[in-house]
Enzyme design. Structure first.
Site, mmCIF file in Angstrom:
data_model
loop_
_atom_site.group_PDB
_atom_site.id
_atom_site.type_symbol
_atom_site.label_atom_id
_atom_site.label_comp_id
_atom_site.label_asym_id
_atom_site.label_seq_id
_atom_site.Cartn_x
_atom_site.Cartn_y
_atom_site.Cartn_z
ATOM 1 N N TYR A 127 0.839 -1.198 0.000
ATOM 2 C CA TYR A 127 0.000 0.000 0.000
ATOM 3 C C TYR A 127 0.881 1.258 0.000
ATOM 4 C CZ TYR A 127 -4.455 2.400 0.681
ATOM 5 O OH TYR A 127 -5.570 3.182 0.517
ATOM 6 N N LYS A 164 -3.210 8.527 2.764
ATOM 7 C CA LYS A 164 -4.455 8.379 3.523
ATOM 8 C C LYS A 164 -4.292 8.914 4.949
ATOM 9 C CE LYS A 164 -7.104 6.407 0.412
ATOM 10 N NZ LYS A 164 -8.246 7.140 -0.185
#
Length: 254
Positions: free
Chosen positions: A154, A161
């Site tokens: 990720y 995020k």
């Protein structure tokens, strides 16, 4: 209906599997008026039939990495509607190469791109649309567990995020004087166009089914229902929060 007469802007629909699509679908069921953004002509071809299917009142171009584009979109929406009640930010992007290598190898340009499109875009959209947002309006952004936990591959998107979630808190403070609420929805992994760009992401789904308290993966419909709560007056006292919609996976330890 919970959203009768409310005007909702949806940023980030790519196709029928998008989280933003699931949210828009639930909004429509609850009586909201919808409008959809698109970033370029290729996405426009996808968004047009979705807007028609869901009864969208109009679509409009908006490249969230371009301040002039964002400003023009706010002016256009003002001309069409006059004001807005709901803004859904479901926008994220990172270079595919930066989601395959180690995070330590992230390029400078790739870092800037991911943070700009995935996090700063929420800031610039809120700044542009705040003047036409009604008191009691709701802004919501889509995030993921990778913001606070290491999720394999990720990488820079997790950092983006994290910045997005921090922005949600600061924006909630800035916009609260007008009664505008800003929150984030942290959905579990869903098979979307965005997730397909993350190497090995598919292997996470079986793991979630085994480990999550509800022993299943979340659906776009379930995310849409929670988004409806955030968009409605039922959440009038909730702002600056990250709400998990992941079948409980985030609570689990060893």
């Amino acid at each position: 209906m919970l959203l009768e007469g409310k005007k909702a802007l949806i940023f980030g629909v790519a196709n029928e599997k998008s989280i933003a699509y699931g949210i828009a679908e639930q909004f429509k069921k609850q009586g909201a008026k919808l409008a959809f953004s698109y970033v370029n002509d290729a996405i426009k071809k996808r968004v047009e039939p979705i807007s028609e299917e869901l009864g969208g009142e109009f679509i409009f171009p908006c490249d969230v990495s371009n301040d002039d584009d964002v400003a023009k979109s706010a002016e256009f929406v003002k001309e069409q509607w006059g004001d807005v009640d709901i803004l859904v930010h479901s926008v994220a992007f990172a270079n595919r190469d930066d989601l395959k290598k180690r995070y330590i190898e992230t390029s400078r340009d790739g870092f800037h791109l991911a943070l700009d499109v995935s996090a700063y875009s929420l800031v610039t959209l809120c700044n542009a649309f705040e003047p036409i947002m009604n008191p009691g309006s709701s802004v919501m952004a889509m995030t993921y567990l990778g913001s606070s936990k290491v999720i394999t591959n990720y990488n820079v998107m997790g950092v983006a995020k994290a910045a997005l979630e921090a922005s949600v808190r600061y924006l909630a403070c800035d916009m609260g004087h007008k009664g505008i609420r800003v929150n984030a929805l942290s959905a579990g992994p869903i098979k979307t166009l965005a997730s397909s760009g993350i190497s090995g992401f598919k292997s996470i789904f079986s793991h979630i089914e085994e480990r999550a308290p509800l022993h299943k993966n979340v659906t776009t419909e379930e995310v849409g229902k929670t988004a409806t709560y955030l968009a409605s007056d039922l959440s009038s006292g909730v702002t600056g929060e990250v709400l998990f919609v992941d079948c409980g996976y985030n609570i689990m330890g060893i």
